[in-house]
Design an enzyme around this catalytic site. Sequence first.
Site, mmCIF file in Angstrom:
data_model
loop_
_atom_site.group_PDB
_atom_site.id
_atom_site.type_symbol
_atom_site.label_atom_id
_atom_site.label_comp_id
_atom_site.label_asym_id
_atom_site.label_seq_id
_atom_site.Cartn_x
_atom_site.Cartn_y
_atom_site.Cartn_z
ATOM 1 N N LYS A 111 0.837 -1.210 0.000
ATOM 2 C CA LYS A 111 0.000 0.000 0.000
ATOM 3 C C LYS A 111 0.872 1.261 0.000
ATOM 4 C CE LYS A 111 -3.541 -2.579 -0.277
ATOM 5 N NZ LYS A 111 -4.557 -3.030 0.645
HETATM 6 C C1 LIG Z 1 -5.593 -4.166 0.939
HETATM 7 C C2 LIG Z 1 -7.033 -3.907 0.994
HETATM 8 C C3 LIG Z 1 -7.787 -4.177 2.148
HETATM 9 C C4 LIG Z 1 -7.277 -4.987 3.308
HETATM 10 O O1 LIG Z 1 -6.182 -4.484 3.929
HETATM 11 P P1 LIG Z 1 -5.292 -5.496 4.823
HETATM 12 O O2 LIG Z 1 -4.393 -4.544 5.555
HETATM 13 O O3 LIG Z 1 -4.559 -6.393 3.884
HETATM 14 O O4 LIG Z 1 -6.197 -6.228 5.735
HETATM 15 C C5 LIG Z 1 -9.112 -3.773 2.177
HETATM 16 N N1 LIG Z 1 -9.691 -3.162 1.131
HETATM 17 C C6 LIG Z 1 -9.009 -2.912 -0.002
HETATM 18 C C7 LIG Z 1 -9.710 -2.202 -1.110
HETATM 19 C C8 LIG Z 1 -7.665 -3.288 -0.121
HETATM 20 O O5 LIG Z 1 -7.014 -3.078 -1.259
#
Ligand SMILES: *Cc1c(COP(=O)(O)O)cnc(C)c1O
Length: 376
Positions: free
Chosen positions: A178
């Site tokens: 991210k």
């Molecule tokens: C990555 C992601 C999540 C989940 O995040 P995690 O930290 O991996 O639990 C939720 N929603 C979207 C749209 C994502 O891309």
Amino acid sequence: MRTVPFFAPDIDENEMDAVTEVLRSGWLTTGPVADRFEREFREYTHARHALAVSSGTAALHLALKALEVGPGDEVITTPMTFCSTVHAILQVGATPVLADIGPDLNVDSDAVAAAITPRTRAVLAVHMAGLPCEMDRLRALGLPVIADAAHAFGAAYKGVPIGGDEADATAFSFYANKTITTAEGGMLTTSSEQLARRGRLLRLHGIERRGSSWRYEVVSDGYKYNLPDVLAAIGVAQLAKAERMRCRRAEIAAAYTEAFRGTEQIDTAPERADTRHAWHLYVLRLNCAISRDEFINELERQGIGCSVHFRPIHMHRWFANKVRMPLGCESAEREFARILSLPLHPLMTDEDVDSVIQAVRCSVERLCCSAASTFS
Ligand SMILES: *Cc1c(COP(=O)(O)O)cnc(C)c1O
């Protein structure tokens, strides 16, 4: 052949030193560094309350629980998202209702309005790729709005950073790929004192502290969603360079858009004037009669890593009989057939960016231009 990976994390000596410092300190789990991460995160996003948690999924679950969404309730969300958005709704016992997307790949506010029933308790909107949803329109529907901002750390809506009053609660993810990372982690922000208090209790076993560490009382149900200091330390180091990383992502996205703007066989990634895009993803859309899978294969043959975000929720068999889709999600299905995500991360060099642009151009020439017709 020059290869460009789809993603690589931007980790340097600062993250390594910060983690080592925590490891040497004798306090590994949630403590002063997680507090500092929350404080600095609030400063960056202007959020009133920020709760560091173990994942973005945990932040979504806590948001729904803190809003007391449960069995019998419906939550309207988008089909164009990662599965965890919808898992979180199912986890609280509510029914996910999918409303179709608009041309910006975000949930369409008219489709949300049309899906409202007396059981609708909340809207869970995803800032797809890092492009903020039309929050004013969603808010105008009169329901609590939770934002899945897993892609949107660094984005802003009408001049204000995502994570503030534009939603009742906002869930960020710091998963490894991210826009900022703690390896695994997340943050829940809200302006509501009450939601923050409920969220804090639920985050750690429903425990309320009463002075010294052994004096506590369990006052509600709860989960194990705290973020340890070892990981929060990575987050503090990432925040310190967040602006530089954000600007580099924006530069790369601008280079792609500039390069592809005149090519009719592809549509550039959606943007909007009143928002600042976080550019977690650059979603290219094919506009010619060639399969997206073939296009990706061709790019990969040229050493360019690609991905697809996302295969719509209802196209996963597991969800098919668990979600409601009163008006269909044709736009999401149509877009899915033509989307691909290009490499976009702050460590990419200008040469990397050029390699991606050349490979896309070359693939368009080879595949699209020889295809019999383009579709509109
Ligand atoms: C990555 C992601 C999540 C989940 O995040 P995690 O930290 O991996 O639990 C939720 N929603 C979207 C749209 C994502 O891309």
